[in-house]
Design a protein around this motif. Structure first.
Motif, PDB file in Angstrom:
ATOM      1  N   LYS A 121      16.344  34.710  47.837  1.00 50.01           N
ATOM      2  CA  LYS A 121      17.503  35.605  47.877  1.00 50.01           C
ATOM      3  C   LYS A 121      17.696  36.097  49.312  1.00 50.01           C
ATOM      4  O   LYS A 121      17.241  37.187  49.686  1.00 50.01           O
ATOM      5  CB  LYS A 121      17.312  36.782  46.916  1.00 50.01           C
ATOM      6  CG  LYS A 121      17.309  36.375  45.437  1.00 50.01           C
ATOM      7  CD  LYS A 121      17.181  37.589  44.544  1.00 50.01           C
ATOM      8  CE  LYS A 121      17.189  37.199  43.068  1.00 50.01           C
ATOM      9  NZ  LYS A 121      18.488  36.709  42.629  1.00 50.01           N
TER      10      LYS A 121
ATOM     11  N   ALA B 145      20.639  36.595  52.311  1.00 47.58           N
ATOM     12  CA  ALA B 145      22.051  36.661  52.678  1.00 47.58           C
ATOM     13  C   ALA B 145      22.164  36.917  54.180  1.00 47.58           C
ATOM     14  O   ALA B 145      21.216  37.386  54.819  1.00 47.58           O
ATOM     15  CB  ALA B 145      22.769  37.769  51.897  1.00 47.58           C
TER      16      ALA B 145
ATOM     17  N   GLY C 268      24.734  34.758  50.238  1.00 48.88           N
ATOM     18  CA  GLY C 268      25.966  35.505  50.476  1.00 48.88           C
ATOM     19  C   GLY C 268      26.137  35.728  51.966  1.00 48.88           C
ATOM     20  O   GLY C 268      25.176  35.628  52.733  1.00 48.88           O
TER      21      GLY C 268
ATOM     22  N   ALA D  17      28.368  29.873  49.420  1.00 51.80           N
ATOM     23  CA  ALA D  17      27.963  31.275  49.294  1.00 51.80           C
ATOM     24  C   ALA D  17      29.155  32.213  49.136  1.00 51.80           C
ATOM     25  O   ALA D  17      30.200  32.021  49.782  1.00 51.80           O
ATOM     26  CB  ALA D  17      27.166  31.691  50.524  1.00 51.80           C
ATOM     27  N   PRO D  18      29.047  33.240  48.293  1.00 52.95           N
ATOM     28  CA  PRO D  18      30.066  34.290  48.221  1.00 52.95           C
ATOM     29  C   PRO D  18      30.275  34.917  49.597  1.00 52.95           C
ATOM     30  O   PRO D  18      29.351  34.969  50.415  1.00 52.95           O
ATOM     31  CB  PRO D  18      29.479  35.302  47.230  1.00 52.95           C
ATOM     32  CG  PRO D  18      28.509  34.515  46.413  1.00 52.95           C
ATOM     33  CD  PRO D  18      27.947  33.478  47.337  1.00 52.95           C
TER      34      PRO D  18
ATOM     35  N   PHE E 279      28.110  44.835  48.144  1.00 52.35           N
ATOM     36  CA  PHE E 279      28.239  43.370  48.129  1.00 52.35           C
ATOM     37  C   PHE E 279      26.857  42.713  48.109  1.00 52.35           C
ATOM     38  O   PHE E 279      26.590  41.816  47.305  1.00 52.35           O
ATOM     39  CB  PHE E 279      29.034  42.907  49.350  1.00 52.35           C
ATOM     40  CG  PHE E 279      29.080  41.410  49.512  1.00 52.35           C
ATOM     41  CD1 PHE E 279      30.017  40.647  48.834  1.00 52.35           C
ATOM     42  CD2 PHE E 279      28.179  40.755  50.362  1.00 52.35           C
ATOM     43  CE1 PHE E 279      30.057  39.266  48.982  1.00 52.35           C
ATOM     44  CE2 PHE E 279      28.213  39.378  50.514  1.00 52.35           C
ATOM     45  CZ  PHE E 279      29.157  38.632  49.823  1.00 52.35           C
TER      46      PHE E 279
ATOM     47  N   GLN F  40      25.115  43.193  44.676  1.00 55.73           N
ATOM     48  CA  GLN F  40      25.604  42.309  43.623  1.00 55.73           C
ATOM     49  C   GLN F  40      25.247  40.851  43.910  1.00 55.73           C
ATOM     50  O   GLN F  40      24.835  40.110  43.017  1.00 55.73           O
ATOM     51  CB  GLN F  40      27.118  42.466  43.482  1.00 55.73           C
ATOM     52  CG  GLN F  40      27.564  43.833  43.001  1.00 55.73           C
ATOM     53  CD  GLN F  40      27.032  44.161  41.616  1.00 55.73           C
ATOM     54  OE1 GLN F  40      26.879  43.282  40.793  1.00 55.73           O
ATOM     55  NE2 GLN F  40      26.750  45.419  41.378  1.00 55.73           N
ATOM     56  N   THR F  41      25.396  40.420  45.154  1.00 56.88           N
ATOM     57  CA  THR F  41      25.159  39.019  45.495  1.00 56.88           C
ATOM     58  C   THR F  41      23.696  38.631  45.344  1.00 56.88           C
ATOM     59  O   THR F  41      23.379  37.559  44.816  1.00 56.88           O
ATOM     60  CB  THR F  41      25.603  38.755  46.951  1.00 56.88           C
ATOM     61  OG1 THR F  41      26.973  39.104  47.100  1.00 56.88           O
ATOM     62  CG2 THR F  41      25.421  37.301  47.319  1.00 56.88           C
TER      63      THR F  41
ATOM     64  N   PRO G  58      24.141  36.501  41.266  1.00 59.95           N
ATOM     65  CA  PRO G  58      25.316  35.827  41.793  1.00 59.95           C
ATOM     66  C   PRO G  58      26.292  35.364  40.722  1.00 59.95           C
ATOM     67  O   PRO G  58      27.494  35.326  40.950  1.00 59.95           O
ATOM     68  CB  PRO G  58      24.712  34.621  42.537  1.00 59.95           C
ATOM     69  CG  PRO G  58      23.324  35.031  42.860  1.00 59.95           C
ATOM     70  CD  PRO G  58      22.886  35.900  41.717  1.00 59.95           C
TER      71      PRO G  58
ATOM     72  N   LEU H 139      28.960  37.943  40.058  1.00 56.80           N
ATOM     73  CA  LEU H 139      29.687  38.524  41.184  1.00 56.80           C
ATOM     74  C   LEU H 139      31.196  38.385  41.014  1.00 56.80           C
ATOM     75  O   LEU H 139      31.940  39.344  41.208  1.00 56.80           O
ATOM     76  CB  LEU H 139      29.247  37.869  42.490  1.00 56.80           C
ATOM     77  CG  LEU H 139      29.954  38.350  43.755  1.00 56.80           C
ATOM     78  CD1 LEU H 139      29.774  39.853  43.925  1.00 56.80           C
ATOM     79  CD2 LEU H 139      29.414  37.628  44.973  1.00 56.80           C
TER      80      LEU H 139
ATOM     81  N   CYS I 185      33.669  41.465  40.679  1.00 58.72           N
ATOM     82  CA  CYS I 185      34.620  41.615  41.776  1.00 58.72           C
ATOM     83  C   CYS I 185      36.026  41.778  41.230  1.00 58.72           C
ATOM     84  O   CYS I 185      36.777  42.674  41.612  1.00 58.72           O
ATOM     85  CB  CYS I 185      34.550  40.395  42.670  1.00 58.72           C
ATOM     86  SG  CYS I 185      35.694  40.372  44.048  1.00 58.72           S
TER      87      CYS I 185
ATOM     88  N   CYS J  33      37.956  43.510  46.618  1.00 52.27           N
ATOM     89  CA  CYS J  33      37.980  42.056  46.527  1.00 52.27           C
ATOM     90  C   CYS J  33      39.399  41.543  46.703  1.00 52.27           C
ATOM     91  O   CYS J  33      40.350  42.160  46.272  1.00 52.27           O
ATOM     92  CB  CYS J  33      37.429  41.596  45.183  1.00 52.27           C
ATOM     93  SG  CYS J  33      35.898  42.449  44.749  1.00 52.27           S
TER      94      CYS J  33
END
Length: 317
Positions: A175, A177, A208, A227-228, A293, A296-297, A301, A304, A308, A316
């Motif tokens: 995990k 980001a 993310g 990735a978000p 963000f 949540q990410t 995931p 998300l 959002c 968002c």
């Protein structure tokens, strides 16, 4: 339990807009552990190997279970800036208090005369052609392009450090980001959405990305399943025009990625223009939005996009 506590804390930040909570950060350093100045790679330059260092921020009580990780990249036009840039430190301390680990890195700049790996050179040549690649690398404009690719190489090396040191420091290497500001955002976006094209061998998937005043070259494709993305950009940015952010949002949405789009009205470029704590959008500070963000990410995931759309329409796009 740690995830639940972190989620509750970030939600409080979001609701309160950070007004009183963030005012105590400077006095709350005892709630964050910092291991500073660790060498994470020996990077290639025209003058030989260059040691690059990172700072690791974690909750004071440690990571149990392992902390999700935010890898933070400073701005500065690939000419200036360090891992101790004020905006990076502000994010790192707040995120560590909220239960994340933050790895803030230095990377090579233009004046360091970085030298790219042959693998990355070949990837660049495949994308724009051998002749154009050689011309670009030898031009004034190419100095910045080479530095951007070198910064991406360094970020990939930092990801390798996270993987190698995960057990020692209680890091969740599954995990991870990215946060990048300006040049750091250019680097983070290129690595998240162009690693395959540019032949970066990443040790883990990127969970993310927060792109704070950055851009993504059109030659790099955003694909479904990437990735978000959270985009923060000033509408009056004269260095990286706001239209670039709007186009990035459209490209990400076309790929059906979760996108949080945060335009900051009337603001230009730089951390002094868009302060993470002093700037509020939709009743919350930018810092609290970013932590939401990441929360949540890095937790779930799969949820998300629904969260959002359903619960945070103001964040968002």
């Amino acid at each position: 339990m740690r995830f639940a506590r972190r989620g509750l804390m970030v939600l409080c930040m979001f609701v309160l807009g950070g007004a009183s909570l963030w005012g105590g950060l400077a006095q709350a350093s005892g709630s964050v552990s910092l291991v500073g100045g660790m060498v994470y790679t020996q990077a290639n330059t025209a003058d030989g190997a260059m040691p690059l260092r990172l700072d690791l921020y974690t909750p004071r009580l440690g990571c149990d279970p392992d902390c999700p990780v935010i890898l933070a990249l400073h701005g500065g036009g690939f000419r200036v800036g360090t891992r101790k840039s004020p905006g990076v430190v502000m994010l790192a301390e707040a995120a560590a208090q909220a239960g994340f680990a933050v790895v803030a890195i230095d990377y090579r700049h233009i004046d360091d005369n970085p030298r790219l790996s042959e693998r990355v050179k070949d990837g660049l040549a495949d994308e724009i052609g051998v002749v154009r690649s050689k011309i670009l690398q030898r031009s004034a404009r190419g100095d910045q392009a080479v530095a951007a690719l070198a910064a991406a190489e360094d970020t990939a090396a930092a990801m390798g450090w996270i993987m190698a040191q995960a057990d020692r420091y209680g890091l969740n290497a599954d995990k991870v980001a990215l946060f990048g500001s300006s040049a750091g955002a250019v680097t983070a976006l290129a690595l998240a959405y162009g690693a395959d094209e540019l032949r970066f061998d990443l040790p883990m998937a990127i969970a993310g990305v927060v792109g704070f005043q950055g851009r993504l070259p059109d030659l790099l494709d955003i694909a479904p399943g990437d990735a978000p993305l959270m985009i923060v950009h000033g509408t009056e940015d004269a260095r990286i025009p706001f239209d670039d952010a709007a186009r990035l949002r459209a490209r990400a949405k076309s790929a059906q990625l979760p996108v949080w789009f945060v335009p900051v009205g009337g603001k230009g470029h730089g951390i002094t223009e868009i302060n993470l704590i002093g700037t509020q959008v939709g009743g919350a500070t930018l810092l609290s939005k970013m932590l939401m963000f990441f929360d949540q990410t890095l937790q779930d995931p799969a949820s998300l996009m629904s969260q959002c759309v359903s619960n945070r329409a103001d964040l968002c796009g």
